[in-house]
Design a protein around this motif. Sequence first.
Motif, mmCIF file in Angstrom:
data_model
loop_
_atom_site.group_PDB
_atom_site.id
_atom_site.type_symbol
_atom_site.label_atom_id
_atom_site.label_comp_id
_atom_site.label_asym_id
_atom_site.label_seq_id
_atom_site.Cartn_x
_atom_site.Cartn_y
_atom_site.Cartn_z
ATOM 1 N N GLN A 22 8.575 6.275 5.321
ATOM 2 C CA GLN A 22 9.682 5.335 5.541
ATOM 3 C C GLN A 22 10.105 4.628 4.257
ATOM 4 O OE1 GLN A 22 8.241 2.732 8.602
ATOM 5 N NE2 GLN A 22 8.570 4.222 10.233
ATOM 6 N N GLY A 23 9.276 4.659 3.249
ATOM 7 C CA GLY A 23 9.589 3.945 2.017
ATOM 8 C C GLY A 23 9.181 2.490 2.103
ATOM 9 N N PRO A 24 9.046 1.822 0.975
ATOM 10 C CA PRO A 24 8.592 0.427 0.968
ATOM 11 C C PRO A 24 9.599 -0.498 1.644
ATOM 12 C CG PRO A 24 8.459 1.412 -1.229
ATOM 13 C CD PRO A 24 9.255 2.345 -0.382
ATOM 14 N N LYS A 40 -3.546 2.714 -5.773
ATOM 15 C CA LYS A 40 -3.276 4.096 -5.368
ATOM 16 C C LYS A 40 -2.364 4.151 -4.146
ATOM 17 C CE LYS A 40 -7.779 5.709 -7.051
ATOM 18 N NZ LYS A 40 -9.080 6.345 -6.670
ATOM 19 N N THR A 41 -2.660 3.320 -3.151
ATOM 20 C CA THR A 41 -1.902 3.401 -1.896
ATOM 21 C C THR A 41 -0.464 2.895 -2.045
ATOM 22 O OG1 THR A 41 -2.749 1.253 -1.203
ATOM 23 C CG2 THR A 41 -3.954 3.187 -0.445
ATOM 24 N N LEU A 42 -0.218 2.029 -3.041
ATOM 25 C CA LEU A 42 1.130 1.492 -3.225
ATOM 26 C C LEU A 42 1.780 2.034 -4.503
ATOM 27 C CD1 LEU A 42 0.624 -2.268 -2.207
ATOM 28 C CD2 LEU A 42 1.412 -0.381 -0.790
ATOM 29 N N HIS A 43 1.332 3.210 -4.959
ATOM 30 C CA HIS A 43 1.886 3.748 -6.202
ATOM 31 C C HIS A 43 3.354 4.125 -6.052
ATOM 32 C CE1 HIS A 43 2.157 7.997 -4.998
ATOM 33 N NE2 HIS A 43 1.040 7.803 -4.326
ATOM 34 N N HIS A 44 3.818 4.292 -4.783
ATOM 35 C CA HIS A 44 5.223 4.629 -4.567
ATOM 36 C C HIS A 44 6.121 3.397 -4.520
ATOM 37 C CE1 HIS A 44 3.553 3.644 -0.669
ATOM 38 N NE2 HIS A 44 4.758 3.600 -0.134
ATOM 39 N N TRP A 45 5.523 2.204 -4.546
ATOM 40 C CA TRP A 45 6.338 0.994 -4.592
ATOM 41 C C TRP A 45 7.000 0.892 -5.958
ATOM 42 C CZ3 TRP A 45 5.649 -3.992 -1.550
ATOM 43 C CH2 TRP A 45 5.346 -3.712 -0.222
ATOM 44 N N PRO A 46 8.251 0.451 -6.008
ATOM 45 C CA PRO A 46 8.997 0.519 -7.277
ATOM 46 C C PRO A 46 8.662 -0.569 -8.292
ATOM 47 C CG PRO A 46 10.395 -0.372 -5.545
ATOM 48 C CD PRO A 46 9.112 0.033 -4.882
ATOM 49 N N HIS A 47 8.055 -1.687 -7.848
ATOM 50 C CA HIS A 47 7.841 -2.802 -8.770
ATOM 51 C C HIS A 47 6.436 -3.381 -8.569
ATOM 52 C CE1 HIS A 47 12.169 -2.423 -8.706
ATOM 53 N NE2 HIS A 47 12.181 -2.788 -7.438
ATOM 54 N N LYS A 97 -0.722 0.169 7.568
ATOM 55 C CA LYS A 97 -0.084 1.490 7.618
ATOM 56 C C LYS A 97 1.427 1.385 7.450
ATOM 57 C CE LYS A 97 -3.544 3.915 10.415
ATOM 58 N NZ LYS A 97 -3.793 4.645 11.689
ATOM 59 N N GLN A 98 2.000 0.357 8.059
ATOM 60 C CA GLN A 98 3.452 0.170 7.973
ATOM 61 C C GLN A 98 3.889 -0.077 6.527
ATOM 62 O OE1 GLN A 98 4.910 -3.139 10.313
ATOM 63 N NE2 GLN A 98 6.724 -3.361 9.032
ATOM 64 N N PHE A 99 3.122 -0.893 5.801
ATOM 65 C CA PHE A 99 3.509 -1.247 4.443
ATOM 66 C C PHE A 99 3.210 -0.140 3.437
ATOM 67 C CE2 PHE A 99 3.120 -6.125 5.224
ATOM 68 C CZ PHE A 99 4.344 -6.086 5.881
ATOM 69 N N THR A 100 2.251 0.726 3.760
ATOM 70 C CA THR A 100 1.859 1.761 2.800
ATOM 71 C C THR A 100 2.439 3.126 3.127
ATOM 72 O OG1 THR A 100 -0.185 2.146 4.063
ATOM 73 C CG2 THR A 100 -0.298 0.589 2.216
#
Length: 561
Positions: free
Chosen positions: A300-302, A316-323, A293-296
């Motif tokens: 709070q952002g990545p 899907k769960t990490l689609h907001h991660w930039p890289h 939950k903390q990482f996804t």
Amino acid sequence: MTDGVNKFIENELGDAWDSFHNWLYCICVVTFDLELGQALESIYPRHVTLTKEEISNVCYLAFPDSNSGCMGDTNFIIRLQNNQGTRNLKSEYKHYNSKCPTALQVDGSYYWGYVYFRQVKDISLPRGYFQKSVVMLSFLPFNNLFSKICSYIAPEYFENGEVTLEAVCYNIERWPRPMPGATLNLPLLGSVFQTFIPLATSSNSTLALLSEPGDNQIQTHVEDLNLFEILQPVLSHIHLLWELVIVCEPIVVLASSPTHCSSMVLALTRLICPLQFCGDYRPYFTIHDSEFKQFTSKAQGPPPVILGVTNPFFGKTLHHWPHTIRLSDDLTHSQKYKLKKTAPTRMIDNTPGIYTAYKPFLHKDKNIIKKLLSGVNSKRPYEVQTAILRRHLLELTQSFMIPLERYIASLMPLQRSISPFKAPPSPLPFNPDHFFATLDSAGPQLTLNNTGIKGDWTGLYRKFFRSPNFKAWFNARYSDLTLKLQALQTEALSNADLKDWVQGRPEVEVVDMVLRLRNKITKCEQHDIPVHDSIKEKLNHRLDEIVTALPDDLKNILQVS
């Protein structure tokens, strides 16, 4: 081996299991239970305990979490949090850390796990498959050595049962302690693993072997990533990846196998050697992890983490991660990954590549890329290619850090500001603008003129200053300066004429000086202040000089004879 014999061994060894814990914390066996799912079947030695959260994490990390099936045997590396604080950490690791390279140092906040997973058809079992893992947990990041050891003992365990792992523990209990700079012979199940732990001051990490290996001898490095083999598909983007890592940008590595993602994550953290990567990183991570939950979290952002994952759900769960680095299933490495210059906001595209909207501050060095690619065409050995790549990355990192090292040295106060009768001065504060003013005359471009690497160095430094990598490096260097100042002040005190100083001084000042000298002597003996033994002797002599001049009643108060 019967339980009675096992208990006898443990009672006979007593605290001697400390020698085992110099190398490993424990060995776990994880199996698939029809009712519980992945479950801890046994742990060796028997007295070792893990928290419920640690057991859960080990169990889920011990099995591949993907649709590929991973039939047969699979080896990979994990890294998970130590929830027990430092109470299960060996005190000897402090001395070990002071001698070894940063990449091999112990971080007590994490366990390293070396996993050997076997999945084969077995119609005698309810699910029709045998699924079991052997996991070696250690605080030592000996990724090559322990991976090979795990691959050596796990098949023996699957064949012969628990007697194998009990014998393994008994063998490891007799190993010498890990010593940087020494060639070590490690007997194990009839063979001997011979290895070498390099010193921090050594430029050569090759094995310093004493003799040609015998029939039962296995020579191996403690840590030996084949950087070129792992990074070959992303080679043309190596400078972009170097930037992302040095400024601790969040990166997710998505692969079909934990073997592939864990290798890539470890390779990324090594891009900036000898600077230590101080963001978090998990070579293999699952949706069941306690920190999922903390990482996804999108709120709070990545965080500054490099994650290796295999479950497509992460797309899907990490689609907001930039890289994102999507790895191919093709192991021939003939495929070159394209750079998709968009953030992976919609992970519909499943083709291998690097997905990022990051705009690098520096230009790439096309010459080194051409050199390595020509080596591919000429079938240059991977070991040579890796050596060329390592040297280039080392020069790039050192060129980036040398101006900072020079500037941090300038924060040292002048020698004349150090007085034996005053507290040591503090280093001057770090001022980014003062540092930037030095770049024209002492910047990275001076050592990188022949490489073709140019760009916005100031912009890259500004981003670096906000990263965990900089904070950890600066804190370590600032502490070094502080200790150096304490050592210089201690040396000045040891050379002071306290006989003359004590004349006519109020008793309160004399008592304060006695206490200060005692405190200095204690800190020197405990190695909290780095001084030569001769300085300690002088301090004791100065203490005796003052005590001699004290009246008897004051000597009694201070309990000095």
